[in-house]
Write an enzyme that holds these catalytic residues in place. Structure first.
Site, PDB file in Angstrom:
ATOM      1  N   CYS A 131       0.831  -1.212   0.000  1.00 62.12           N
ATOM      2  CA  CYS A 131       0.000   0.000   0.000  1.00 62.12           C
ATOM      3  C   CYS A 131       0.868   1.267   0.000  1.00 62.12           C
ATOM      4  CB  CYS A 131      -0.902  -0.039   1.228  1.00 62.12           C
ATOM      5  SG  CYS A 131      -1.751   1.494   1.606  1.00 62.12           S
ATOM      6  N   CYS A 171       0.069   3.759   2.763  1.00 66.66           N
ATOM      7  CA  CYS A 171       0.563   3.258   4.053  1.00 66.66           C
ATOM      8  C   CYS A 171       2.027   3.631   4.240  1.00 66.66           C
ATOM      9  CB  CYS A 171       0.412   1.742   4.141  1.00 66.66           C
ATOM     10  SG  CYS A 171      -1.278   1.144   4.098  1.00 66.66           S
TER      11      CYS A 171
END
Length: 152
Positions: free
Chosen positions: A68, A71
């Site tokens: 991600c 993230c």
């Protein structure tokens, strides 16, 4: 019961290295100058209760995944917030790909999902990346009324 890990953190105030366990009573302080230390640890399905739910300070949970991009962008901002709020917030990072039970338990449908816990109870939730000042503001505004902002 498995042995919980520890990390080494450098004190911002005096520069001394301190070993901080993943789970412990109270809040970590520098062994040299007694300044609050940032508490940033990883947790998983098997040790989340011990590391996050039993922690004395508020716990900021980062449900993230390696693949991600948001993230990876928010991780340094969360670590900055944990340093700025040392003694008040414990940052617990959970890789959802390695810990699917926690992802299901908290109903995370997107990553990053951020949770603020007080004694194991979710008191605030946020999805998506944001810069450190916005994250710190969200954490502080999510604290219960009468939160002892000056204590640590």
């Amino acid at each position: 019961m498995k042995t919980l890990r520890s990390t080494t953190v450098k004190c911002v105030a005096c520069g001394r290295a301190n070993r901080i366990p993943a789970a412990a009573e109270g809040r970590p302080k520098c062994g040299n100058c007694q300044s609050p230390l940032p508490w940033i640890v990883d947790a998983g399905d098997d040790d989340f209760t011990e590391i996050a739910e039993k922690a004395a300070p508020f716990v900021l949970v980062d449900l993230w995944a390696e693949w991600c991009a948001p993230c990876r962008m928010v991780s340094p901002a969360l670590e900055q917030v944990a340093r700025e709020l040392a003694g008040k917030v414990k940052l617990v990072k959970v890789d959802i790909d390695k810990n699917p039970r926690l992802m299901r338990r908290f109903g995370a449908q997107a990553v990053p999902t951020l949770l603020l816990l007080d004694k194991g109870e979710v008191i605030a939730r946020r999805t998506g990346a944001a810069p450190a000042p916005a994250l710190r503001s969200w954490v502080e505004q999510s604290m219960p009324a009468g939160w002892p902002a000056g204590e640590g």
